[in-house]
Write a protein that holds these residues in place. Sequence first.
Motif, mmCIF file in Angstrom:
data_model
loop_
_atom_site.group_PDB
_atom_site.id
_atom_site.type_symbol
_atom_site.label_atom_id
_atom_site.label_comp_id
_atom_site.label_asym_id
_atom_site.label_seq_id
_atom_site.Cartn_x
_atom_site.Cartn_y
_atom_site.Cartn_z
ATOM 1 N N ILE A 153 -7.164 16.719 -19.985
ATOM 2 C CA ILE A 153 -7.750 17.477 -18.870
ATOM 3 C C ILE A 153 -6.818 18.615 -18.460
ATOM 4 O O ILE A 153 -7.243 19.766 -18.285
ATOM 5 C CB ILE A 153 -8.025 16.551 -17.671
ATOM 6 N N ALA A 154 -5.526 18.279 -18.320
ATOM 7 C CA ALA A 154 -4.549 19.295 -17.934
ATOM 8 C C ALA A 154 -4.443 20.386 -18.991
ATOM 9 O O ALA A 154 -4.352 21.585 -18.674
ATOM 10 C CB ALA A 154 -3.187 18.644 -17.709
ATOM 11 N N LEU A 201 0.734 19.877 -24.027
ATOM 12 C CA LEU A 201 0.192 18.833 -23.166
ATOM 13 C C LEU A 201 -0.829 17.968 -23.914
ATOM 14 O O LEU A 201 -0.883 16.754 -23.737
ATOM 15 C CB LEU A 201 -0.482 19.457 -21.940
ATOM 16 N N SER A 202 -1.633 18.618 -24.754
ATOM 17 C CA SER A 202 -2.680 17.880 -25.476
ATOM 18 C C SER A 202 -2.088 16.890 -26.477
ATOM 19 O O SER A 202 -2.797 15.978 -26.938
ATOM 20 C CB SER A 202 -3.604 18.857 -26.218
ATOM 21 N N THR A 212 -0.392 8.818 -23.699
ATOM 22 C CA THR A 212 -0.339 8.031 -22.469
ATOM 23 C C THR A 212 -0.528 6.570 -22.816
ATOM 24 O O THR A 212 -1.246 6.206 -23.752
ATOM 25 C CB THR A 212 -1.436 8.459 -21.475
ATOM 26 N N ARG A 241 -10.934 8.170 -25.629
ATOM 27 C CA ARG A 241 -10.578 7.984 -24.227
ATOM 28 C C ARG A 241 -10.141 9.317 -23.613
ATOM 29 O O ARG A 241 -9.336 10.038 -24.197
ATOM 30 C CB ARG A 241 -9.447 6.959 -24.111
ATOM 31 N N LEU A 242 -10.690 9.651 -22.448
ATOM 32 C CA LEU A 242 -10.301 10.872 -21.746
ATOM 33 C C LEU A 242 -8.992 10.629 -21.007
ATOM 34 O O LEU A 242 -8.911 9.744 -20.159
ATOM 35 C CB LEU A 242 -11.397 11.295 -20.763
ATOM 36 N N THR A 243 -7.987 11.403 -21.332
ATOM 37 C CA THR A 243 -6.680 11.223 -20.705
ATOM 38 C C THR A 243 -6.335 12.430 -19.834
ATOM 39 O O THR A 243 -6.872 13.529 -20.023
ATOM 40 C CB THR A 243 -5.583 11.054 -21.772
ATOM 41 N N TRP A 244 -5.423 12.205 -18.910
ATOM 42 C CA TRP A 244 -5.006 13.301 -18.032
ATOM 43 C C TRP A 244 -4.340 14.450 -18.798
ATOM 44 O O TRP A 244 -4.558 15.616 -18.445
ATOM 45 C CB TRP A 244 -4.086 12.773 -16.936
ATOM 46 N N PRO A 245 -3.546 14.177 -19.839
ATOM 47 C CA PRO A 245 -2.998 15.300 -20.611
ATOM 48 C C PRO A 245 -4.069 16.216 -21.208
ATOM 49 O O PRO A 245 -3.887 17.428 -21.258
ATOM 50 C CB PRO A 245 -2.178 14.593 -21.708
#
Length: 294
Positions: A129-130, A288-289, A293, A123-127
């Motif tokens: 991407i950030a 962050l990675s 979430t 799953r692609l999460t915002w963390p």
Amino acid sequence: MPLSANARIKWLVAGILFAAFWASAATATKIGLAFAQPLVIAEMRFGLAALIMLIIAHLIKGHRLPVGKEWKQIAIYGLLNITIYLGCYVIAMQTVTAGIGSLAIATNPVFISFFSVFFLRKRLTWPIIAALIVCTAGVLTAAWPLFAGAEITTGGLLLLLFSMLCYSLGAIYFSSLKWNDLSLFTINGWQTFLGGLFLLPVTIFYYEGSSNLFNSTFWWSVAWLAIPVSIIAVQLWLWLLQTNAVRAGLWLFLCPLFGYVFAAWWMKDAISTYTVIGVILVIAGLLLSKLKTG
């Protein structure tokens, strides 16, 4: 409890040694490049590392040889992880400083997490991407003032980042396969051997005898890249992952710090405000990675 204390000490020593050895690759490569062509260094490194690992795997430990489709899997992994990744990396290091090289290496886990979304259906999460954005910004920030002094070229930096992408794809390919009971020493030894073999025609084509001085410093560079980096650091990393996969990733945060210490010590790389900000951004991206979430 004494056992618990010993386990903590073992974990601490293994983690620090891994981070230091892994981060030293860029500086050792730069030292070797002063005396030889990049692909010559790579071939010598691969040959020595493969020879040692295959002797350990088959003659000392008695592990079985790969069979059937395992040879194809190892060949593809070697092509991605050795031929393309390390081939491009050592060429890029001609026009990239040791510090930037080690900083880029530290971003690999973030790229792996990003590509696993597409190849492993994660799953692609915002963390993630950030983290990708922040880590890339960190490398570019640290590199920015070096463009003016021609210590870094745009082509070299792009090739370096491309090599990181290939390493990430190789790691994802490796994790997506079933290796049955094939030992890690066997896989690593043969993928290193085959990867170097695939690169050999290119190395021979571009070989220039006058550009290579096989002195003690050259061999020190090759030996360091082959043994502490390609063999010991990889085995330590695998042990850390097997012991505690979540906590193992935290040792990657030390790699940029060790990398710049070695670069400043051996290569006299300057540490500026941009450098500090870049390292902080990369470490922040790695942190962050690791965020979860819901």
